[in-house]
Design an enzyme around this catalytic site. Structure first.
Site, PDB file in Angstrom:
ATOM      1  N   HIS A 164       0.809  -1.242   0.122  1.00  0.00           N
ATOM      2  CA  HIS A 164      -0.007  -0.111   0.158  1.00  0.00           C
ATOM      3  C   HIS A 164       0.839   1.302  -0.030  1.00  0.00           C
ATOM      4  CE1 HIS A 164      -3.379   2.562   1.320  1.00  0.00           C
ATOM      5  NE2 HIS A 164      -2.514   3.271   2.095  1.00  0.00           N
ATOM      6  N   GLU A 165       2.008   1.106   0.862  1.00  0.00           N
ATOM      7  CA  GLU A 165       2.801   2.516   0.816  1.00  0.00           C
ATOM      8  C   GLU A 165       3.419   2.519  -0.240  1.00  0.00           C
ATOM      9  OE1 GLU A 165       1.910   4.387   3.131  1.00  0.00           O
ATOM     10  OE2 GLU A 165       0.937   3.144   4.509  1.00  0.00           O
ATOM     11  N   HIS A 168       1.366   4.391  -2.820  1.00  0.00           N
ATOM     12  CA  HIS A 168       1.421   5.743  -2.765  1.00  0.00           C
ATOM     13  C   HIS A 168       2.533   6.476  -3.521  1.00  0.00           C
ATOM     14  CE1 HIS A 168      -2.078   6.578  -0.404  1.00  0.00           C
ATOM     15  NE2 HIS A 168      -1.761   5.823   0.762  1.00  0.00           N
ATOM     16  N   GLU A 205      -6.290   6.988  -0.975  1.00  0.00           N
ATOM     17  CA  GLU A 205      -6.158   5.796  -0.013  1.00  0.00           C
ATOM     18  C   GLU A 205      -6.995   4.636  -0.988  1.00  0.00           C
ATOM     19  OE1 GLU A 205      -4.754   5.201   2.596  1.00  0.00           O
ATOM     20  OE2 GLU A 205      -3.881   7.107   2.465  1.00  0.00           O
TER      21      GLU A 205
END
Length: 281
Positions: free
Chosen positions: A130-131, A134, A202
């Site tokens: 997930h990071e 980003h 997100e």
């Protein structure tokens, strides 16, 4: 699109600070706040990673400090087509994580001490993916500029509160009322700006994380677990930086109507979308 968001936020930040400076200090105040805005804009662009790491009291790790974690991040970064990011750790006991940096080449993935102890490896991989998502979508710079802007607006609201105590510029009653209005509106404006940016980012990062990790299930399980921890374990962090974390680190402080104004999407919706991805595959 991300570059346009960055410059849009910088422009809005400059206009708001100049308007606030003009309101309380006339032309001299406007010039002063223009200088403050310029410093904030340059600082948030060039030093965004250092600013955010300081907010979380994090330190950079070398491979020898946590070889298993470092290898896992390296493997997922290669799968995502990204250069190896800097890996950092925050001493916060609340399980959480975030990414920062102005570009993929300057990307940073930071884990709290709590998350390394709380999650099994498959869920930690989902969080890491997930990071990295980003970083891949260049969300980090936009989020950091938004955090800087939120901090500036909070500062502006405090200036407004101080001005209202003395009836505004020159002791005028109408100016005092205007200061009170600004004291209320500025923090709300900061919150809504962060909401508009963070929520969509997100959802996009969740989708991309499922592709990087190879499955959405690890991230879905991690989100459920992290949300529960965030409600029970407080985190001492500047609210302006809260939107950068994978789950809202201030969840335990909120309730009622304020929960509707969270900078993060509803957790149930995030998990449902991830599970729908698995069902669709």
């Amino acid at each position: 699109m991300q570059t346009m968001k960055v410059f849009g936020l910088m422009t809005v930040l400059t206009l708001l600070l100049v308007a606030g400076g003009s309101y309380f200090g006339g032309s001299s105040g406007a010039i002063l706040m223009f200088g403050v805005a310029a410093v904030m804009n340059v600082g948030s662009y060039w030093f965004s990673d250092k600013v955010v790491l300081r907010m979380y009291r994090a330190r950079v790790l070398e491979r020898g400090d946590a070889p298993e974690l470092y290898t896992m991040v390296e493997r997922l970064a290669e799968r995502a087509g990204l250069p190896m990011p800097t890996v950092a750790i925050s001493p916060q006991p609340q399980p959480n994580a975030f990414a920062t940096g102005r570009s993929p080449e300057r990307g940073v993935v930071c884990f709290t001490q709590g998350i390394l102890q709380a999650l099994p490896m498959d869920e930690l991989e989902g969080v890491t993916a997930h990071e990295l998502a980003h970083i891949k979508h260049r969300h980090m710079l936009v989020g950091t500029v938004a955090a800087t802007m939120a901090g500036a607006l909070m500062m502006l609201s405090r200036v407004a509160a101080f001005g209202a105590m003395f009836g505004g510029r020159g002791g005028d009653r109408d100016n005092g009322i205007g200061g009170l209005v600004m004291m209320i509106v500025a923090p709300l404006a900061a919150l809504f700006i962060q909401m508009a940016i963070s929520r969509q980012n997100e959802f996009q990062a969740d989708r991309t994380a499922a592709e990087i990790a190879g499955s959405p299930r690890g991230l879905a399980g991690a989100l459920r677990r992290l949300d529960d921890y965030a409600r029970r374990i407080p985190m001492d962090v500047n609210p302006a930086a809260a939107q950068l974390a994978i789950v809202n680190p201030l969840s335990g402080r909120r309730g009622g109507v304020l929960s509707l104004l969270s900078t993060h999407p509803p957790m149930d919706e995030r998990i449902a979308r991830l599970l729908a991805l698995e069902a669709g595959s």
